[in-house]
Design a protein around this motif. Structure first.
Motif, PDB file in Angstrom:
ATOM      1  N   GLU A 277       0.847  -1.182   0.000  1.00 44.77           N
ATOM      2  CA  GLU A 277       0.000   0.000   0.000  1.00 44.77           C
ATOM      3  C   GLU A 277       0.891   1.243   0.000  1.00 44.77           C
ATOM      4  O   GLU A 277       1.982   1.245   0.560  1.00 44.77           O
ATOM      5  CB  GLU A 277      -0.901   0.007   1.229  1.00 44.77           C
ATOM      6  N   GLY A 278       0.406   2.312  -0.642  1.00 38.99           N
ATOM      7  CA  GLY A 278       1.160   3.542  -0.724  1.00 38.99           C
ATOM      8  C   GLY A 278       1.129   4.312   0.576  1.00 38.99           C
ATOM      9  O   GLY A 278       0.630   3.813   1.587  1.00 38.99           O
ATOM     10  N   PRO A 279       1.656   5.535   0.569  1.00 37.70           N
ATOM     11  CA  PRO A 279       2.217   6.193  -0.607  1.00 37.70           C
ATOM     12  C   PRO A 279       3.629   5.711  -0.928  1.00 37.70           C
ATOM     13  O   PRO A 279       4.327   5.202  -0.056  1.00 37.70           O
ATOM     14  CB  PRO A 279       2.244   7.671  -0.193  1.00 37.70           C
ATOM     15  N   TYR A 280       4.021   5.868  -2.207  1.00 39.06           N
ATOM     16  CA  TYR A 280       5.370   5.558  -2.630  1.00 39.06           C
ATOM     17  C   TYR A 280       6.165   6.858  -2.741  1.00 39.06           C
ATOM     18  O   TYR A 280       5.611   7.953  -2.706  1.00 39.06           O
ATOM     19  CB  TYR A 280       5.369   4.853  -3.996  1.00 39.06           C
ATOM     20  N   ASP A 281       7.469   6.699  -2.901  1.00 42.58           N
ATOM     21  CA  ASP A 281       8.367   7.845  -2.994  1.00 42.58           C
ATOM     22  C   ASP A 281       9.397   7.557  -4.086  1.00 42.58           C
ATOM     23  O   ASP A 281       9.984   6.466  -4.125  1.00 42.58           O
ATOM     24  CB  ASP A 281       9.068   8.065  -1.649  1.00 42.58           C
ATOM     25  N   LEU A 282       9.608   8.512  -4.979  1.00 41.62           N
ATOM     26  CA  LEU A 282      10.521   8.273  -6.099  1.00 41.62           C
ATOM     27  C   LEU A 282      11.947   8.012  -5.637  1.00 41.62           C
ATOM     28  O   LEU A 282      12.661   7.202  -6.242  1.00 41.62           O
ATOM     29  CB  LEU A 282      10.497   9.467  -7.065  1.00 41.62           C
TER      30      LEU A 282
ATOM     31  N   GLN B 288       2.357   4.783  -7.476  1.00 38.22           N
ATOM     32  CA  GLN B 288       3.340   5.370  -8.372  1.00 38.22           C
ATOM     33  C   GLN B 288       2.921   6.773  -8.825  1.00 38.22           C
ATOM     34  O   GLN B 288       3.751   7.687  -8.896  1.00 38.22           O
ATOM     35  CB  GLN B 288       3.558   4.457  -9.573  1.00 38.22           C
ATOM     36  N   VAL B 289       1.632   6.951  -9.143  1.00 40.92           N
ATOM     37  CA  VAL B 289       1.163   8.289  -9.539  1.00 40.92           C
ATOM     38  C   VAL B 289       1.387   9.288  -8.410  1.00 40.92           C
ATOM     39  O   VAL B 289       1.846  10.417  -8.632  1.00 40.92           O
ATOM     40  CB  VAL B 289      -0.324   8.251  -9.933  1.00 40.92           C
ATOM     41  N   GLU B 290       1.073   8.877  -7.181  1.00 38.65           N
ATOM     42  CA  GLU B 290       1.246   9.770  -6.041  1.00 38.65           C
ATOM     43  C   GLU B 290       2.728  10.082  -5.805  1.00 38.65           C
ATOM     44  O   GLU B 290       3.082  11.187  -5.367  1.00 38.65           O
ATOM     45  CB  GLU B 290       0.599   9.163  -4.807  1.00 38.65           C
ATOM     46  N   ALA B 291       3.606   9.122  -6.109  1.00 33.59           N
ATOM     47  CA  ALA B 291       5.045   9.395  -6.002  1.00 33.59           C
ATOM     48  C   ALA B 291       5.458  10.475  -6.993  1.00 33.59           C
ATOM     49  O   ALA B 291       6.248  11.372  -6.664  1.00 33.59           O
ATOM     50  CB  ALA B 291       5.844   8.114  -6.244  1.00 33.59           C
ATOM     51  N   LEU B 292       4.936  10.405  -8.207  1.00 28.52           N
ATOM     52  CA  LEU B 292       5.208  11.444  -9.198  1.00 28.52           C
ATOM     53  C   LEU B 292       4.613  12.780  -8.751  1.00 28.52           C
ATOM     54  O   LEU B 292       5.226  13.832  -8.922  1.00 28.52           O
ATOM     55  CB  LEU B 292       4.620  11.044 -10.549  1.00 28.52           C
ATOM     56  N   ARG B 293       3.413  12.704  -8.188  1.00 22.88           N
ATOM     57  CA  ARG B 293       2.706  13.925  -7.762  1.00 22.88           C
ATOM     58  C   ARG B 293       3.465  14.639  -6.634  1.00 22.88           C
ATOM     59  O   ARG B 293       3.380  15.861  -6.514  1.00 22.88           O
ATOM     60  CB  ARG B 293       1.282  13.550  -7.300  1.00 22.88           C
ATOM     61  N   ASN B 294       4.205  13.877  -5.840  1.00 23.03           N
ATOM     62  CA  ASN B 294       4.877  14.441  -4.664  1.00 23.03           C
ATOM     63  C   ASN B 294       6.397  14.425  -4.785  1.00 23.03           C
ATOM     64  O   ASN B 294       7.099  14.368  -3.773  1.00 23.03           O
ATOM     65  CB  ASN B 294       4.437  13.664  -3.418  1.00 23.03           C
ATOM     66  N   VAL B 295       6.900  14.498  -6.005  1.00 21.63           N
ATOM     67  CA  VAL B 295       8.341  14.456  -6.223  1.00 21.63           C
ATOM     68  C   VAL B 295       9.035  15.619  -5.518  1.00 21.63           C
ATOM     69  O   VAL B 295       8.500  16.736  -5.427  1.00 21.63           O
ATOM     70  CB  VAL B 295       8.643  14.470  -7.738  1.00 21.63           C
ATOM     71  N   ASP B 296      10.221  15.346  -5.013  1.00 22.34           N
ATOM     72  CA  ASP B 296      11.029  16.361  -4.341  1.00 22.34           C
ATOM     73  C   ASP B 296      11.589  17.331  -5.391  1.00 22.34           C
ATOM     74  O   ASP B 296      12.395  16.938  -6.229  1.00 22.34           O
ATOM     75  CB  ASP B 296      12.178  15.680  -3.595  1.00 22.34           C
TER      76      ASP B 296
ATOM     77  N   LEU C 241       7.700  19.214 -11.804  1.00 24.20           N
ATOM     78  CA  LEU C 241       6.266  18.952 -11.764  1.00 24.20           C
ATOM     79  C   LEU C 241       5.545  20.279 -12.027  1.00 24.20           C
ATOM     80  O   LEU C 241       5.181  20.999 -11.101  1.00 24.20           O
ATOM     81  CB  LEU C 241       5.847  18.373 -10.409  1.00 24.20           C
ATOM     82  N   HIS C 242       5.345  20.576 -13.304  1.00 23.24           N
ATOM     83  CA  HIS C 242       4.650  21.806 -13.644  1.00 23.24           C
ATOM     84  C   HIS C 242       3.178  21.706 -13.230  1.00 23.24           C
ATOM     85  O   HIS C 242       2.619  20.608 -13.124  1.00 23.24           O
ATOM     86  CB  HIS C 242       4.782  22.079 -15.134  1.00 23.24           C
TER      87      HIS C 242
END
Length: 277
Positions: free
Chosen positions: A74-79, A195-203, A133-134
């Motif tokens: 289960e997420g969230p994931y992190d890049l 994975q989408v949430e990892a992209l959404r929350n990229v550092d 992440l524009h």
């Protein structure tokens, strides 16, 4: 094949946070190692059109957590964690340094490998990817999350083909892609959303660290890519000290499949000019 032989051909590594990560390899076991990292929801099968072309290399392909045969917690994931998974695959394979090739989300992970694990990357190939992440892309990811949560993966796959193949190819490929699209997204809902949430929350600080990357880099983009347009590739290239930028004319986001011949030729030429030292 028997179970033992199949398991030998499909190795796993237990990550440092206790998630089982699957990886596979092909090509020349004595060749220079190449690590392949695919994108959102994809697994090592997404590199099918690279297998024959890269047969002179020791090719290692990772299934990101949340997809393929890797665990799908289960997420969230992190890049940053997903990039470390890929580095730990190299550890498991006994590889100190490799050429690293990433597509889409895998390209973001490849940037992180280059920035945070620079000693492991001999070269970087960044295909159809971005370093920022524009706002419009963040809003797009939010709409994907809402659609998947309310209507499921099949609706997402059908409604978002345009982002993968681009408007020109969509007209030509839609009858086939509409039928096959849901089959291509084999990740479970929670893994894909992770994975989408990892992209959404990229550092966002990772992009600033690209200026310190010493490995030679190749940035590839398709002229018809609307998910990671040419401007994204130009931005990455402007940040990397030693970088080549190639635009594949007429290609969209999935050009390592749709324009595999051109992709393979360009990348193999780049690798040949930057052998491991």
């Amino acid at each position: 094949r028997g179970d033992a032989e199949s398991e030998a051909l499909m190795p796993f590594v237990m990550s440092s946070d206790d998630v089982r990560i699957h990886w596979t390899e092909w090509g020349d076991p004595d060749g220079e190692p190449v690590l392949f990292i695919h994108g959102l929801g994809a697994d090592n099968l997404g590199w099918a059109r690279q297998r024959r072309a890269f047969a002179d290399y020791r090719c290692i392909a990772v299934d990101n957590r949340g997809s393929g045969r890797s665990d799908k917690p289960e997420g969230p994931y992190d890049l940053t964690r997903l990039a470390l998974d890929a580095v730990e695959v190299l550890d498991d394979a006994g590889v100190e340094r490799a050429h690293v090739i990433g597509a889409s989300m895998g390209g973001a992970l490849t940037q992180i490998v280059g920035a945070l694990h620079s000693e492991r990357a001999a070269t970087l190939t960044l295909a159809c990817t971005a370093c920022q992440l524009h706002t419009w892309r963040a809003e797009l990811f939010d709409s994907w999350i809402e659609l998947i949560e309310t209507k499921g993966m099949r609706a997402f796959a059908i409604n978002n083909l345009q982002w993968l193949v681009g408007p020109r190819s969509l007209r030509r490929l839609y009858p086939v892609a509409a039928a096959l699209g849901p089959l291509l997204l084999r990740a479970p809902v929670h893994g894909f959303l992770g994975q989408v949430e990892a992209l959404r929350n990229v550092d966002p600080s990772i992009a600033d660290q690209l200026a310190d990357v010493s490995a030679p880099a190749l940035v590839l983009t398709g002229s018809q890519d609307i998910l990671t347009p040419v401007a994204d590739a130009e931005e990455i290239a402007s940040r990397l000290p030693d970088c080549e930028l190639v635009v594949i004319r007429g290609a969209a986001h999935g050009f390592m499949v749709e324009s595999a011949g051109v992709f393979n030729e360009v990348v193999l030429d780049f690798l040949a000019r930057h052998p491991l030292r």
